[in-house]
Design a protein around this motif. Structure first.
Motif, PDB file in Angstrom:
ATOM      1  N   PRO A  40       9.737 -10.151 -11.311  1.00 45.45           N
ATOM      2  CA  PRO A  40      10.059  -9.391 -10.185  1.00 45.45           C
ATOM      3  C   PRO A  40      11.441  -8.625 -10.347  1.00 45.45           C
ATOM      4  CG  PRO A  40      10.787 -11.599  -9.836  1.00 45.45           C
ATOM      5  CD  PRO A  40       9.808 -11.571 -10.950  1.00 45.45           C
ATOM      6  N   SER A  41      12.139  -8.907 -11.388  1.00 45.91           N
ATOM      7  CA  SER A  41      13.275  -8.114 -11.774  1.00 45.91           C
ATOM      8  C   SER A  41      12.917  -6.752 -12.161  1.00 45.91           C
ATOM      9  CB  SER A  41      14.157  -8.829 -12.447  1.00 45.91           C
ATOM     10  OG  SER A  41      13.491  -8.807 -13.945  1.00 45.91           O
ATOM     11  N   ALA A  42      11.647  -6.599 -12.607  1.00 44.95           N
ATOM     12  CA  ALA A  42      11.164  -5.165 -13.068  1.00 44.95           C
ATOM     13  C   ALA A  42      10.965  -4.338 -11.886  1.00 44.95           C
ATOM     14  CB  ALA A  42       9.936  -5.618 -14.196  1.00 44.95           C
ATOM     15  N   MET A  43      10.708  -4.799 -10.727  1.00 41.78           N
ATOM     16  CA  MET A  43      10.594  -3.902  -9.620  1.00 41.78           C
ATOM     17  C   MET A  43      11.864  -2.961  -9.367  1.00 41.78           C
ATOM     18  SD  MET A  43       7.317  -4.102  -8.336  1.00 41.78           S
ATOM     19  CE  MET A  43       5.931  -5.207  -8.106  1.00 41.78           C
ATOM     20  N   PRO A  44      11.471  -1.777  -8.859  1.00 39.96           N
ATOM     21  CA  PRO A  44      12.798  -0.743  -8.678  1.00 39.96           C
ATOM     22  C   PRO A  44      13.318  -1.629  -7.179  1.00 39.96           C
ATOM     23  CG  PRO A  44      10.641   0.347  -8.117  1.00 39.96           C
ATOM     24  CD  PRO A  44      10.398  -1.026  -8.820  1.00 39.96           C
ATOM     25  N   GLU A  45      14.552  -1.159  -7.134  1.00 36.69           N
ATOM     26  CA  GLU A  45      15.351  -1.433  -6.020  1.00 36.69           C
ATOM     27  C   GLU A  45      14.717  -1.108  -4.629  1.00 36.69           C
ATOM     28  OE1 GLU A  45      17.934  -1.374  -2.782  1.00 36.69           O
ATOM     29  OE2 GLU A  45      17.049   0.643  -3.607  1.00 36.69           O
ATOM     30  N   ASP A  46      14.154  -0.044  -4.717  1.00 37.99           N
ATOM     31  CA  ASP A  46      13.649   0.458  -3.293  1.00 37.99           C
ATOM     32  C   ASP A  46      12.494  -0.331  -3.005  1.00 37.99           C
ATOM     33  OD1 ASP A  46      11.745   1.906  -4.993  1.00 37.99           O
ATOM     34  OD2 ASP A  46      12.452   3.828  -4.450  1.00 37.99           O
ATOM     35  N   SER A  47      11.953  -1.168  -3.837  1.00 34.50           N
ATOM     36  CA  SER A  47      10.547  -2.000  -3.572  1.00 34.50           C
ATOM     37  C   SER A  47      11.027  -3.205  -2.921  1.00 34.50           C
ATOM     38  CB  SER A  47       9.956  -2.377  -4.664  1.00 34.50           C
ATOM     39  OG  SER A  47      10.597  -3.225  -5.614  1.00 34.50           O
ATOM     40  N   PHE A  48      12.461  -3.557  -2.565  1.00 33.80           N
ATOM     41  CA  PHE A  48      12.734  -4.664  -2.135  1.00 33.80           C
ATOM     42  C   PHE A  48      12.880  -4.534  -0.458  1.00 33.80           C
ATOM     43  CE2 PHE A  48      13.669  -5.875  -6.318  1.00 33.80           C
ATOM     44  CZ  PHE A  48      13.736  -7.180  -6.344  1.00 33.80           C
ATOM     45  N   ASN A  49      12.551  -5.181   0.370  1.00 33.19           N
ATOM     46  CA  ASN A  49      12.528  -5.417   1.646  1.00 33.19           C
ATOM     47  C   ASN A  49      13.314  -6.460   2.335  1.00 33.19           C
ATOM     48  OD1 ASN A  49      10.560  -2.534   1.965  1.00 33.19           O
ATOM     49  ND2 ASN A  49       9.445  -3.780   0.817  1.00 33.19           N
ATOM     50  N   TRP A  50      13.293  -6.412   3.491  1.00 30.81           N
ATOM     51  CA  TRP A  50      13.825  -7.402   4.381  1.00 30.81           C
ATOM     52  C   TRP A  50      12.808  -7.681   5.425  1.00 30.81           C
ATOM     53  CZ3 TRP A  50      16.567  -3.404   2.598  1.00 30.81           C
ATOM     54  CH2 TRP A  50      17.863  -3.640   1.857  1.00 30.81           C
ATOM     55  N   ALA A  51      12.476  -9.080   5.732  1.00 30.33           N
ATOM     56  CA  ALA A  51      11.527  -9.554   6.572  1.00 30.33           C
ATOM     57  C   ALA A  51      12.117  -9.998   7.935  1.00 30.33           C
ATOM     58  CB  ALA A  51      10.774 -10.954   6.215  1.00 30.33           C
ATOM     59  N   ILE A  98       0.721  -1.078  -0.116  1.00 26.00           N
ATOM     60  CA  ILE A  98      -0.109  -0.353  -0.113  1.00 26.00           C
ATOM     61  C   ILE A  98       0.687   1.210  -0.271  1.00 26.00           C
ATOM     62  CG2 ILE A  98      -1.957   1.161   1.292  1.00 26.00           C
ATOM     63  CD1 ILE A  98      -2.570  -1.560   2.445  1.00 26.00           C
ATOM     64  N   GLU A  99       1.892   1.251   0.734  1.00 20.58           N
ATOM     65  CA  GLU A  99       2.870   2.438   1.026  1.00 20.58           C
ATOM     66  C   GLU A  99       3.500   2.418  -0.440  1.00 20.58           C
ATOM     67  OE1 GLU A  99       5.268   2.698   4.114  1.00 20.58           O
ATOM     68  OE2 GLU A  99       3.721   1.947   5.560  1.00 20.58           O
ATOM     69  N   ALA A 100       3.888   1.658  -0.981  1.00 25.62           N
ATOM     70  CA  ALA A 100       4.655   1.336  -2.224  1.00 25.62           C
ATOM     71  C   ALA A 100       3.958   2.202  -3.219  1.00 25.62           C
ATOM     72  CB  ALA A 100       5.306   0.163  -2.561  1.00 25.62           C
ATOM     73  N   ALA A 101       2.772   1.455  -3.321  1.00 27.66           N
ATOM     74  CA  ALA A 101       1.866   2.052  -4.498  1.00 27.66           C
ATOM     75  C   ALA A 101       1.519   3.545  -4.414  1.00 27.66           C
ATOM     76  CB  ALA A 101       0.475   1.332  -4.408  1.00 27.66           C
ATOM     77  N   LYS A 102       1.214   3.951  -3.191  1.00 29.89           N
ATOM     78  CA  LYS A 102       1.029   5.402  -2.703  1.00 29.89           C
ATOM     79  C   LYS A 102       2.073   6.250  -3.156  1.00 29.89           C
ATOM     80  CE  LYS A 102      -2.742   4.966   0.361  1.00 29.89           C
ATOM     81  NZ  LYS A 102      -3.094   5.373   1.855  1.00 29.89           N
ATOM     82  N   ALA A 103       3.318   5.833  -2.889  1.00 28.36           N
ATOM     83  CA  ALA A 103       4.657   6.377  -3.058  1.00 28.36           C
ATOM     84  C   ALA A 103       4.912   6.683  -4.664  1.00 28.36           C
ATOM     85  CB  ALA A 103       5.715   5.849  -2.423  1.00 28.36           C
ATOM     86  N   ALA A 104       4.468   5.767  -5.382  1.00 27.16           N
ATOM     87  CA  ALA A 104       4.474   5.816  -6.951  1.00 27.16           C
ATOM     88  C   ALA A 104       3.434   6.527  -7.406  1.00 27.16           C
ATOM     89  CB  ALA A 104       4.498   4.270  -7.603  1.00 27.16           C
ATOM     90  N   GLY A 105       2.443   7.025  -6.838  1.00 24.86           N
ATOM     91  CA  GLY A 105       1.315   7.975  -7.324  1.00 24.86           C
ATOM     92  C   GLY A 105       0.095   7.220  -7.736  1.00 24.86           C
ATOM     93  N   VAL A 106      -0.081   6.018  -6.976  1.00 27.34           N
ATOM     94  CA  VAL A 106      -1.531   5.175  -7.232  1.00 27.34           C
ATOM     95  C   VAL A 106      -2.412   6.041  -6.455  1.00 27.34           C
ATOM     96  CG1 VAL A 106      -2.589   3.159  -7.246  1.00 27.34           C
ATOM     97  CG2 VAL A 106      -0.195   3.243  -7.889  1.00 27.34           C
ATOM     98  N   PRO A 107      -3.411   6.357  -7.012  1.00 25.66           N
ATOM     99  CA  PRO A 107      -4.509   7.055  -6.236  1.00 25.66           C
ATOM    100  C   PRO A 107      -5.377   6.093  -5.072  1.00 25.66           C
ATOM    101  CG  PRO A 107      -5.456   6.916  -8.396  1.00 25.66           C
ATOM    102  CD  PRO A 107      -4.062   6.402  -8.441  1.00 25.66           C
ATOM    103  N   ASP A 108      -5.690   6.513  -4.113  1.00 29.12           N
ATOM    104  CA  ASP A 108      -6.161   5.655  -3.178  1.00 29.12           C
ATOM    105  C   ASP A 108      -7.518   5.010  -3.881  1.00 29.12           C
ATOM    106  OD1 ASP A 108      -4.610   6.394  -1.062  1.00 29.12           O
ATOM    107  OD2 ASP A 108      -6.034   7.852   0.034  1.00 29.12           O
TER     108      ASP A 108
END
Length: 283
Positions: free
Chosen positions: A217-228, A160-170
């Protein structure tokens, strides 16, 4: 699973609390509970392959396996599984309904304000499920905006945070309880893409009978990768320190990799050298 877990399941049953277990809250710290022989309650949702209940209610998934192995190495084998919805994990932990969150939760700065995380246990990339052939050419969050696509994801998911940061409207972000509902929304055409971790989205696609496919998944930007990480109450730092010491010996070991292989976790999923302190500040 372990005999102590089976015994706990038979005696207590799998706890699912949409409303009912607030009265079980304990004033004891996790260290006090563990040292006195009280069960260590692990909380998780139905998030395959991270953490989910087996057919008999036993705790399955690679985060549960890792957590149980680490706790046993610390000398604790009285473990009680507690299932809830994803959105109830952090509130349930802080309400003392369980002691540890094993749900496969990404470490995010917003979450670090509310709970304490173990050192990272896995590197996790985001992924999408889409209709066969990917008719809207959805490859990353920016492509959702470009194609005015509707994304469905789980309530409380980091997507949700990632999509909003990219400009996806609520209005174009649909929130549902979890993976089953994400798949249902994409299959029914109510959403153009379902978002979650690549682990989970790939599993949904592989078991959909061709109804959906997983994006690259390789098409995703680097900042979308996370650590669990594994979640603890902030008040339980003493126990968390002890857990992290055991985790450092366990992570990447042959024992660990053999235990989690069936869930698709391999060497490429190891968290590397990044610390939870850095992740909390940068994610």
């Amino acid at each position: 699973m372990r005999s102590a877990i089976r015994k706990g399941l038979a005696a207590f049953g799998m706890s699912v609390f949409a409303a009912g277990l607030a009265g079980t809250a304990s004033a004891q710290s996790l260290m006090e509970r563990a040292e006195s022989g009280e069960p260590i309650r692990i909380g998780f949702a139905n998030e395959i392959p991270f953490a989910y209940p087996g057919d008999d209610g036993s705790p399955m998934g690679f985060v549960n396996v890792m957590t149980i192995d680490i706790l046993e190495s610390m000398g604790y084998d009285n473990i009680e599984p507690v299932q809830t919805e994803w959105g109830g994990l952090i509130p349930g932990l802080n309400a003392n309904r369980f002691d540890i969150v094993t749900g496969g939760m990404n470490i995010l700065s917003s979450r670090c304000e509310n709970i304490a995380f173990s050192e990272p246990i896995a590197t996790v990339g985001d992924g999408f499920i889409v209709a066969p052939g990917n008719p809207k050419n959805i490859s990353d969050y920016a492509s959702l905006v470009e194609n005015e696509a509707v994304m469905v994801t789980g309530s409380g998911y980091s997507n949700i945070e990632a999509a909003k940061a990219a400009g996806v409207p609520d209005a174009n972000i649909m929130q549902v309880p979890g993976p089953t509902e994400i798949l249902a929304a994409v299959r029914a055409g109510r959403a153009d893409a379902g978002a979650g971790t690549y682990f989970t989205m790939k599993q949904l696609a592989d078991n959909s009978g061709g109804a959906v496919e997983a994006s690259d998944p390789s098409a995703m930007p680097e900042d979308s990768f996370n650590w669990a990480g594994i979640g603890f109450r902030e008040a339980d730092q003493e126990f968390l320190d002890k857990f992290n010491t055991a985790l450092a010996d366990y992570i990447g070991s042959e024992e660990m990799l053999a235990a989690v292989a069936e869930y698709g976790y391999g060497e490429g999923s190891l968290p590397g050298d990044q610390s939870t302190e850095w992740i909390c500040a940068n994610r």
